[in-house]
Design a protein around this motif. Structure first.
Motif, PDB file in Angstrom:
ATOM      1  N   GLU A  33       0.812  -1.224   0.000  1.00  0.00           N
ATOM      2  CA  GLU A  33       0.000   0.000   0.000  1.00  0.00           C
ATOM      3  C   GLU A  33       0.841   1.268   0.000  1.00  0.00           C
ATOM      4  O   GLU A  33       0.524   2.226  -0.699  1.00  0.00           O
ATOM      5  N   SER A  34       1.913   1.275   0.774  1.00  0.00           N
ATOM      6  CA  SER A  34       2.758   2.460   0.862  1.00  0.00           C
ATOM      7  C   SER A  34       3.411   2.780  -0.484  1.00  0.00           C
ATOM      8  O   SER A  34       3.407   3.923  -0.932  1.00  0.00           O
ATOM      9  N   LEU A  35       3.970   1.762  -1.115  1.00  0.00           N
ATOM     10  CA  LEU A  35       4.622   1.972  -2.413  1.00  0.00           C
ATOM     11  C   LEU A  35       3.594   2.377  -3.465  1.00  0.00           C
ATOM     12  O   LEU A  35       3.852   3.267  -4.287  1.00  0.00           O
ATOM     13  N   ALA A  36       2.417   1.778  -3.459  1.00  0.00           N
ATOM     14  CA  ALA A  36       1.366   2.137  -4.411  1.00  0.00           C
ATOM     15  C   ALA A  36       0.940   3.589  -4.224  1.00  0.00           C
ATOM     16  O   ALA A  36       0.740   4.323  -5.204  1.00  0.00           O
ATOM     17  N   ARG A  37       0.803   4.033  -2.971  1.00  0.00           N
ATOM     18  CA  ARG A  37       0.434   5.424  -2.687  1.00  0.00           C
ATOM     19  C   ARG A  37       1.513   6.383  -3.206  1.00  0.00           C
ATOM     20  O   ARG A  37       1.216   7.404  -3.826  1.00  0.00           O
ATOM     21  N   GLN A  38       2.792   6.046  -2.942  1.00  0.00           N
ATOM     22  CA  GLN A  38       3.889   6.892  -3.413  1.00  0.00           C
ATOM     23  C   GLN A  38       3.932   6.942  -4.941  1.00  0.00           C
ATOM     24  O   GLN A  38       4.178   8.001  -5.532  1.00  0.00           O
ATOM     25  N   PHE A  39       3.697   5.803  -5.573  1.00  0.00           N
ATOM     26  CA  PHE A  39       3.681   5.744  -7.030  1.00  0.00           C
ATOM     27  C   PHE A  39       2.544   6.602  -7.586  1.00  0.00           C
ATOM     28  O   PHE A  39       2.745   7.381  -8.525  1.00  0.00           O
ATOM     29  N   ASP A  40       1.363   6.498  -7.003  1.00  0.00           N
ATOM     30  CA  ASP A  40       0.233   7.312  -7.455  1.00  0.00           C
ATOM     31  C   ASP A  40       0.516   8.802  -7.287  1.00  0.00           C
ATOM     32  O   ASP A  40       0.155   9.610  -8.151  1.00  0.00           O
ATOM     33  N   GLU A  41       1.178   9.166  -6.208  1.00  0.00           N
ATOM     34  CA  GLU A  41       1.543  10.574  -5.997  1.00  0.00           C
ATOM     35  C   GLU A  41       2.557  11.025  -7.053  1.00  0.00           C
ATOM     36  O   GLU A  41       2.448  12.127  -7.604  1.00  0.00           O
ATOM     37  N   LEU A  42       3.526  10.170  -7.351  1.00  0.00           N
ATOM     38  CA  LEU A  42       4.529  10.481  -8.370  1.00  0.00           C
ATOM     39  C   LEU A  42       3.878  10.693  -9.729  1.00  0.00           C
ATOM     40  O   LEU A  42       4.156  11.683 -10.416  1.00  0.00           O
ATOM     41  N   ILE A  43       3.011   9.781 -10.140  1.00  0.00           N
ATOM     42  CA  ILE A  43       2.408   9.921 -11.469  1.00  0.00           C
ATOM     43  C   ILE A  43       1.454  11.111 -11.522  1.00  0.00           C
ATOM     44  O   ILE A  43       1.344  11.761 -12.554  1.00  0.00           O
ATOM     45  N   SER A  71      -0.410   2.886 -16.277  1.00  0.00           N
ATOM     46  CA  SER A  71       0.189   2.226 -17.440  1.00  0.00           C
ATOM     47  C   SER A  71       1.135   3.161 -18.192  1.00  0.00           C
ATOM     48  O   SER A  71       2.232   2.768 -18.583  1.00  0.00           O
ATOM     49  N   GLU A  72       0.692   4.400 -18.415  1.00  0.00           N
ATOM     50  CA  GLU A  72       1.550   5.366 -19.110  1.00  0.00           C
ATOM     51  C   GLU A  72       2.844   5.589 -18.337  1.00  0.00           C
ATOM     52  O   GLU A  72       3.927   5.661 -18.916  1.00  0.00           O
ATOM     53  N   ALA A  73       2.738   5.718 -17.035  1.00  0.00           N
ATOM     54  CA  ALA A  73       3.915   5.957 -16.202  1.00  0.00           C
ATOM     55  C   ALA A  73       4.867   4.763 -16.244  1.00  0.00           C
ATOM     56  O   ALA A  73       6.088   4.933 -16.388  1.00  0.00           O
ATOM     57  N   VAL A  74       4.332   3.569 -16.137  1.00  0.00           N
ATOM     58  CA  VAL A  74       5.177   2.369 -16.164  1.00  0.00           C
ATOM     59  C   VAL A  74       5.873   2.246 -17.517  1.00  0.00           C
ATOM     60  O   VAL A  74       7.066   1.946 -17.586  1.00  0.00           O
ATOM     61  N   ARG A  75       5.159   2.493 -18.624  1.00  0.00           N
ATOM     62  CA  ARG A  75       5.779   2.428 -19.954  1.00  0.00           C
ATOM     63  C   ARG A  75       6.955   3.389 -20.070  1.00  0.00           C
ATOM     64  O   ARG A  75       8.029   3.027 -20.553  1.00  0.00           O
ATOM     65  N   ASP A  76       6.775   4.649 -19.612  1.00  0.00           N
ATOM     66  CA  ASP A  76       7.863   5.625 -19.680  1.00  0.00           C
ATOM     67  C   ASP A  76       9.042   5.222 -18.803  1.00  0.00           C
ATOM     68  O   ASP A  76      10.198   5.385 -19.186  1.00  0.00           O
ATOM     69  N   MET A  77       8.757   4.713 -17.620  1.00  0.00           N
ATOM     70  CA  MET A  77       9.839   4.275 -16.728  1.00  0.00           C
ATOM     71  C   MET A  77      10.613   3.105 -17.337  1.00  0.00           C
ATOM     72  O   MET A  77      11.844   3.058 -17.247  1.00  0.00           O
ATOM     73  N   LEU A  78       9.916   2.173 -17.966  1.00  0.00           N
ATOM     74  CA  LEU A  78      10.588   1.052 -18.624  1.00  0.00           C
ATOM     75  C   LEU A  78      11.453   1.541 -19.785  1.00  0.00           C
ATOM     76  O   LEU A  78      12.599   1.106 -19.940  1.00  0.00           O
ATOM     77  N   ARG A  79      10.906   2.433 -20.609  1.00  0.00           N
ATOM     78  CA  ARG A  79      11.693   2.978 -21.729  1.00  0.00           C
ATOM     79  C   ARG A  79      12.956   3.667 -21.219  1.00  0.00           C
ATOM     80  O   ARG A  79      14.042   3.492 -21.782  1.00  0.00           O
ATOM     81  N   GLU A  80      12.808   4.456 -20.164  1.00  0.00           N
ATOM     82  CA  GLU A  80      13.959   5.166 -19.598  1.00  0.00           C
ATOM     83  C   GLU A  80      15.022   4.185 -19.118  1.00  0.00           C
ATOM     84  O   GLU A  80      16.205   4.362 -19.394  1.00  0.00           O
TER      85      GLU A  80
END
Length: 153
Positions: A10-20, A29-38
């Protein structure tokens, strides 16, 4: 399109949602795709799997530093085949910001950038590399050919 599922606490998911949210992504999905490309581009560049790149080199320098502006210009002329464009901005009475757009062999772009950043009086140098494929293409609109850069996906 291929789908996959990941599990986050839950903590990591919350931080990820705040980041995106802060970066303006509409969904995870858009955020994960960009992070993978990077990450893939970073790995390609570090492992020499990206023989060609386009790049932006930005640096700040004091234009009063003895002969520095002339040394920087001389280096750019000596490697003119890499330089596409230079933008020069006066930040204040002493300091200038230059951004140089480069294209060519990754090793040569990196060596040129390192030599600029290493000049006495250059501060805050930063290189951003993007792996590309380079193709020389002939077109019907003229008698010349020119280089096309295709970012790797």
């Amino acid at each position: 399109m291929e789908r996959f599922t990941i599990s986050l606490d839950e903590s990591l998911a919350r931080q990820f949602d705040e980041l995106i949210k802060n970066r303006g992504y509409l969904n995870r999905s858009e955020a994960v795709r960009d992070m993978l490309r990077e990450q893939l581009e970073t790995r390609r560049i570090r492992s020499a799997e990206a023989p060609y790149c386009i790049a932006s080199l930005s640096y700040v320098y004091n234009h009063h530093e003895r002969d520095l502006a002339a040394r920087l210009t001389s280096q750019q002329h000596a490697q003119h085949q890499l330089n596409l464009s230079t933008m020069h901005v006066h930040l204040n009475h002493d300091d200038c910001l230059e951004t140089v757009i480069l294209r060519g062999p990754t090793a040569e772009v990196r060596a040129f950038s390192d030599s600029i950043i290493a000049e006495r009086g250059v501060r805050h140098g930063q290189l951003n590399l993007i792996p590309v494929s380079l193709d020389v293409e002939e077109h019907d609109h003229g008698v010349h050919s020119h280089l096309h850069s295709h970012p790797n996906t």
